[in-house]
Design a protein around this motif. Structure first.
Motif, PDB file in Angstrom:
ATOM      1  N   ASP A 214     -39.793   6.121 -30.253  1.00  0.00           N
ATOM      2  CA  ASP A 214     -39.648   5.877 -31.691  1.00  0.00           C
ATOM      3  C   ASP A 214     -39.832   7.160 -32.491  1.00  0.00           C
ATOM      4  O   ASP A 214     -39.763   7.156 -33.714  1.00  0.00           O
ATOM      5  CB  ASP A 214     -40.584   4.767 -32.186  1.00  0.00           C
ATOM      6  N   ASP A 215     -40.085   8.280 -31.797  1.00  0.00           N
ATOM      7  CA  ASP A 215     -40.043   9.572 -32.475  1.00  0.00           C
ATOM      8  C   ASP A 215     -39.073  10.495 -31.734  1.00  0.00           C
ATOM      9  O   ASP A 215     -38.833  10.337 -30.537  1.00  0.00           O
ATOM     10  CB  ASP A 215     -41.440  10.201 -32.595  1.00  0.00           C
ATOM     11  N   LEU A 216     -38.512  11.459 -32.465  1.00  0.00           N
ATOM     12  CA  LEU A 216     -37.499  12.333 -31.888  1.00  0.00           C
ATOM     13  C   LEU A 216     -38.067  13.274 -30.841  1.00  0.00           C
ATOM     14  O   LEU A 216     -37.334  13.749 -29.971  1.00  0.00           O
ATOM     15  CB  LEU A 216     -36.813  13.132 -33.004  1.00  0.00           C
ATOM     16  N   GLN A 217     -39.368  13.551 -30.905  1.00  0.00           N
ATOM     17  CA  GLN A 217     -39.986  14.375 -29.856  1.00  0.00           C
ATOM     18  C   GLN A 217     -39.798  13.711 -28.499  1.00  0.00           C
ATOM     19  O   GLN A 217     -39.406  14.350 -27.519  1.00  0.00           O
ATOM     20  CB  GLN A 217     -41.479  14.558 -30.138  1.00  0.00           C
ATOM     21  N   GLY A 218     -40.107  12.416 -28.442  1.00  0.00           N
ATOM     22  CA  GLY A 218     -39.962  11.685 -27.187  1.00  0.00           C
ATOM     23  C   GLY A 218     -38.518  11.571 -26.753  1.00  0.00           C
ATOM     24  O   GLY A 218     -38.194  11.695 -25.558  1.00  0.00           O
ATOM     25  N   VAL A 219     -37.632  11.328 -27.711  1.00  0.00           N
ATOM     26  CA  VAL A 219     -36.202  11.240 -27.404  1.00  0.00           C
ATOM     27  C   VAL A 219     -35.709  12.549 -26.785  1.00  0.00           C
ATOM     28  O   VAL A 219     -34.987  12.554 -25.781  1.00  0.00           O
ATOM     29  CB  VAL A 219     -35.388  10.911 -28.676  1.00  0.00           C
ATOM     30  N   ASN A 220     -36.133  13.668 -27.364  1.00  0.00           N
ATOM     31  CA  ASN A 220     -35.682  14.969 -26.864  1.00  0.00           C
ATOM     32  C   ASN A 220     -36.323  15.330 -25.526  1.00  0.00           C
ATOM     33  O   ASN A 220     -35.682  15.959 -24.671  1.00  0.00           O
ATOM     34  CB  ASN A 220     -35.959  16.053 -27.904  1.00  0.00           C
ATOM     35  N   ARG A 221     -37.573  14.933 -25.317  1.00  0.00           N
ATOM     36  CA  ARG A 221     -38.201  15.174 -24.016  1.00  0.00           C
ATOM     37  C   ARG A 221     -37.491  14.371 -22.934  1.00  0.00           C
ATOM     38  O   ARG A 221     -37.277  14.857 -21.818  1.00  0.00           O
ATOM     39  CB  ARG A 221     -39.691  14.840 -24.073  1.00  0.00           C
ATOM     40  N   LEU A 222     -37.115  13.141 -23.254  1.00  0.00           N
ATOM     41  CA  LEU A 222     -36.344  12.311 -22.323  1.00  0.00           C
ATOM     42  C   LEU A 222     -34.988  12.958 -22.042  1.00  0.00           C
ATOM     43  O   LEU A 222     -34.523  12.991 -20.891  1.00  0.00           O
ATOM     44  CB  LEU A 222     -36.161  10.911 -22.914  1.00  0.00           C
ATOM     45  N   LYS A 223     -34.364  13.482 -23.073  1.00  0.00           N
ATOM     46  CA  LYS A 223     -33.058  14.130 -22.912  1.00  0.00           C
ATOM     47  C   LYS A 223     -33.148  15.300 -21.930  1.00  0.00           C
ATOM     48  O   LYS A 223     -32.294  15.470 -21.055  1.00  0.00           O
ATOM     49  CB  LYS A 223     -32.563  14.615 -24.277  1.00  0.00           C
ATOM     50  N   GLY A 224     -34.197  16.103 -22.062  1.00  0.00           N
ATOM     51  CA  GLY A 224     -34.391  17.225 -21.146  1.00  0.00           C
ATOM     52  C   GLY A 224     -34.673  16.767 -19.726  1.00  0.00           C
ATOM     53  O   GLY A 224     -34.206  17.378 -18.749  1.00  0.00           O
ATOM     54  N   PHE A 225     -35.449  15.684 -19.597  1.00  0.00           N
ATOM     55  CA  PHE A 225     -35.768  15.103 -18.290  1.00  0.00           C
ATOM     56  C   PHE A 225     -34.490  14.674 -17.573  1.00  0.00           C
ATOM     57  O   PHE A 225     -34.280  14.971 -16.385  1.00  0.00           O
ATOM     58  CB  PHE A 225     -36.699  13.907 -18.526  1.00  0.00           C
ATOM     59  N   ILE A 226     -33.599  13.993 -18.307  1.00  0.00           N
ATOM     60  CA  ILE A 226     -32.330  13.539 -17.723  1.00  0.00           C
ATOM     61  C   ILE A 226     -31.447  14.743 -17.387  1.00  0.00           C
ATOM     62  O   ILE A 226     -30.810  14.792 -16.320  1.00  0.00           O
ATOM     63  CB  ILE A 226     -31.613  12.580 -18.691  1.00  0.00           C
ATOM     64  N   ARG A 227     -31.422  15.736 -18.269  1.00  0.00           N
ATOM     65  CA  ARG A 227     -30.575  16.916 -18.047  1.00  0.00           C
ATOM     66  C   ARG A 227     -30.976  17.655 -16.770  1.00  0.00           C
ATOM     67  O   ARG A 227     -30.128  18.152 -16.029  1.00  0.00           O
ATOM     68  CB  ARG A 227     -30.657  17.845 -19.266  1.00  0.00           C
ATOM     69  N   ALA A 228     -32.279  17.733 -16.496  1.00  0.00           N
ATOM     70  CA  ALA A 228     -32.739  18.416 -15.282  1.00  0.00           C
ATOM     71  C   ALA A 228     -32.237  17.696 -14.034  1.00  0.00           C
ATOM     72  O   ALA A 228     -31.833  18.340 -13.051  1.00  0.00           O
ATOM     73  CB  ALA A 228     -34.266  18.492 -15.277  1.00  0.00           C
ATOM     74  N   HIS A 229     -32.259  16.368 -14.051  1.00  0.00           N
ATOM     75  CA  HIS A 229     -31.750  15.615 -12.901  1.00  0.00           C
ATOM     76  C   HIS A 229     -30.258  15.882 -12.692  1.00  0.00           C
ATOM     77  O   HIS A 229     -29.803  16.071 -11.552  1.00  0.00           O
ATOM     78  CB  HIS A 229     -31.991  14.112 -13.104  1.00  0.00           C
ATOM     79  N   HIS A 230     -29.497  15.922 -13.788  1.00  0.00           N
ATOM     80  CA  HIS A 230     -28.069  16.217 -13.675  1.00  0.00           C
ATOM     81  C   HIS A 230     -27.846  17.643 -13.174  1.00  0.00           C
ATOM     82  O   HIS A 230     -26.997  17.885 -12.306  1.00  0.00           O
ATOM     83  CB  HIS A 230     -27.381  16.034 -15.029  1.00  0.00           C
ATOM     84  N   HIS A 231     -28.618  18.564 -13.717  1.00  0.00           N
ATOM     85  CA  HIS A 231     -28.456  19.982 -13.352  1.00  0.00           C
ATOM     86  C   HIS A 231     -28.693  20.200 -11.856  1.00  0.00           C
ATOM     87  O   HIS A 231     -27.959  20.952 -11.205  1.00  0.00           O
ATOM     88  CB  HIS A 231     -29.417  20.836 -14.175  1.00  0.00           C
ATOM     89  N   TYR A 232     -29.714  19.543 -11.324  1.00  0.00           N
ATOM     90  CA  TYR A 232     -30.061  19.731  -9.906  1.00  0.00           C
ATOM     91  C   TYR A 232     -29.436  18.654  -9.013  1.00  0.00           C
ATOM     92  O   TYR A 232     -29.731  18.592  -7.826  1.00  0.00           O
ATOM     93  CB  TYR A 232     -31.585  19.746  -9.732  1.00  0.00           C
ATOM     94  N   GLN A 233     -28.565  17.824  -9.600  1.00  0.00           N
ATOM     95  CA  GLN A 233     -27.854  16.774  -8.869  1.00  0.00           C
ATOM     96  C   GLN A 233     -28.813  15.863  -8.105  1.00  0.00           C
ATOM     97  O   GLN A 233     -28.594  15.512  -6.941  1.00  0.00           O
ATOM     98  CB  GLN A 233     -26.815  17.397  -7.922  1.00  0.00           C
ATOM     99  N   VAL A 234     -29.885  15.498  -8.781  1.00  0.00           N
ATOM    100  CA  VAL A 234     -30.856  14.553  -8.236  1.00  0.00           C
ATOM    101  C   VAL A 234     -30.601  13.196  -8.874  1.00  0.00           C
ATOM    102  O   VAL A 234     -30.658  13.068 -10.103  1.00  0.00           O
ATOM    103  CB  VAL A 234     -32.301  15.014  -8.525  1.00  0.00           C
ATOM    104  N   PRO A 235     -30.297  12.174  -8.092  1.00  0.00           N
ATOM    105  CA  PRO A 235     -30.043  10.842  -8.667  1.00  0.00           C
ATOM    106  C   PRO A 235     -31.269  10.335  -9.436  1.00  0.00           C
ATOM    107  O   PRO A 235     -32.408  10.548  -9.000  1.00  0.00           O
ATOM    108  CB  PRO A 235     -29.765   9.970  -7.435  1.00  0.00           C
ATOM    109  N   LEU A 236     -31.022   9.693 -10.564  1.00  0.00           N
ATOM    110  CA  LEU A 236     -32.109   9.149 -11.391  1.00  0.00           C
ATOM    111  C   LEU A 236     -31.923   7.641 -11.500  1.00  0.00           C
ATOM    112  O   LEU A 236     -30.994   7.162 -12.146  1.00  0.00           O
ATOM    113  CB  LEU A 236     -32.097   9.789 -12.781  1.00  0.00           C
ATOM    114  N   LEU A 237     -32.805   6.901 -10.835  1.00  0.00           N
ATOM    115  CA  LEU A 237     -32.719   5.444 -10.871  1.00  0.00           C
ATOM    116  C   LEU A 237     -33.097   4.930 -12.253  1.00  0.00           C
ATOM    117  O   LEU A 237     -34.095   5.384 -12.831  1.00  0.00           O
ATOM    118  CB  LEU A 237     -33.653   4.837  -9.819  1.00  0.00           C
ATOM    119  N   PRO A 238     -32.335   3.981 -12.797  1.00  0.00           N
ATOM    120  CA  PRO A 238     -32.628   3.457 -14.144  1.00  0.00           C
ATOM    121  C   PRO A 238     -34.050   2.933 -14.290  1.00  0.00           C
ATOM    122  O   PRO A 238     -34.683   3.114 -15.336  1.00  0.00           O
ATOM    123  CB  PRO A 238     -31.600   2.328 -14.320  1.00  0.00           C
TER     124      PRO A 238
END
Length: 365
Positions: A214-238
């Motif tokens: 509910d705050d943009l800090q958390g949204v952006n931290r989540l965005k970076g978390f997802i980006r790292a998985h994509h960058h290193y081609q690590v599958p991220l289970l929902p």
């Protein structure tokens, strides 16, 4: 227990200030007469007179003999006390906020300004009340931490009132997207990326992320978390991405952590947490199941707060400037007040979080 009702003259005062803040009444406009307001709000003339008297004393209104009462100009209002700066944060007394306030207060005192504090408890209605309170003060400038910044800005009229009255303000930790003011923020997306990157480089492939969205800090931290998985081609289970709101922060992440860790064959080997406060909370969930950090679960926090060193397992975490941010915010706002620099969105500052490696993360063999 029934909540005590606000006195009538204060209710009226808040209503009139709302008229001024929203531009319904403009500088030098004539106020309705005491009789008209008394009739409109079903109040006595004495109550209306008391309200007018307070607003006149505070510089919001002025009286002309034989003509009536009028709205003061923003310049007149501002001149009531050019030495006051307000700080509006989501919280004041816990977590990293005392460090931010301490940094700001020290800089303000050194430059001859006094400080007025208020907090919203991360509640939009309380943000409205705090803004109304701040705007009723002799205010020279305002440092604001947005409340639930990912859920819009229902109090936009108060921020527009700051613009209208030429009261300088800036935002810290985040900024409402529609506001064209300086902001001092941490690169939260980069922090979320670095947290996941650290664990991936240690060999972790099942990493659960817990983010307050509910705050943009958390949204952006989540965005970076997802980006790292994509960058290193690590599958991220929902099911390994858990998002929650302020109201859910005590229960939802904890319950999900217990559920995830309860499946021995499928349990995640690491947690990335929205902040250190949550990391310490989830550390208790790990222990409840008889597991250990980092032997069974690695743990990464965010903010490098005092909590990161408060338990026997010292937290790996991401840095937050805290005191420096408070000092920088106060210095920038004073420069804005004293017209020492031209300001806009581009004149803010972004701090790069650094990974602080301690005992709560371990390499997988």
């Amino acid at each position: 227990m029934k909540e005590k009702q606000m006195p009538k003259y204060l209710q009226l005062k808040q209503e009139i200030l709302t008229w001024l803040h929203t531009g319904r009444l403009k500088p030098n406009d004539q106020m309705p007469s005491e009789n008209e307001i008394a009739e409109q709000f079903q109040m006595s003339r004495q109550t209306v007179r008391q309200t007018f008297g307070e607003l006149e004393q505070e510089g919001w209104l002025y009286r002309m003999q034989g003509k009536g009462t009028f709205v003061s100009t923003p310049q007149t209002q501002k001149s009531r006390d050019v030495q006051t700066i307000g700080i509006l944060t989501t919280y004041i007394s816990d977590y990293i906020f005392p460090h931010i306030v301490r940094g700001a207060e020290s800089a303000l005192r050194a430059r001859g300004y006094r400080l007025v504090l208020s907090s919203t408890d991360n509640d939009k209605d309380k943000e409205k009340e705090s803004l109304a309170m701040m705007l009723s003060q002799p205010l020279s400038g305002l440092i604001i931490e947005p409340t639930k910044s990912a859920e819009g800005n229902p109090n936009l009229n108060y921020y527009l009132s700051l613009d209208y009255q030429h009261i300088p303000y800036l935002m810290i930790n985040e900024r409402y997207p529609e506001m064209n003011c300086p902001s001092l923020v941490v690169d939260d997306e980069e922090g979320g990326f670095k947290a996941a990157q650290h664990l991936i480089e240690l060999g972790h492939r099942k990493i659960a992320g817990f983010f307050k969205t509910d705050d943009l800090q958390g949204v952006n931290r989540l965005k970076g978390f997802i980006r790292a998985h994509h960058h290193y081609q690590v599958p991220l289970l929902p099911e390994l991405v858990i998002h929650y709101t302020t109201e859910e922060k005590r229960q939802k992440p904890y319950e999900h952590a217990l559920s995830l860790l309860g499946h021995e064959d499928e349990r995640p080997t690491a947690f990335v947490c929205y902040n250190d406060e949550l990391a310490v909370h989830l550390l208790e969930a790990v222990r409840t199941l008889g597991l250990q950090v980092p032997q069974d679960v690695s743990l990464v926090g965010f903010d490098d707060s005092s909590l990161a060193m408060a338990t026997e397992v010292k937290l790996t975490t991401l840095s937050h400037p805290k005191t420096e941010l408070g000092t920088d915010a106060a210095e920038l706002l004073i420069d804005m007040i004293e017209n020492k620099r031209v300001t806009g969105r581009e004149t803010g500052k972004t701090y790069k979080p650094e990974l602080v490696v301690r005992e709560s993360t371990i390499r997988l063999f």
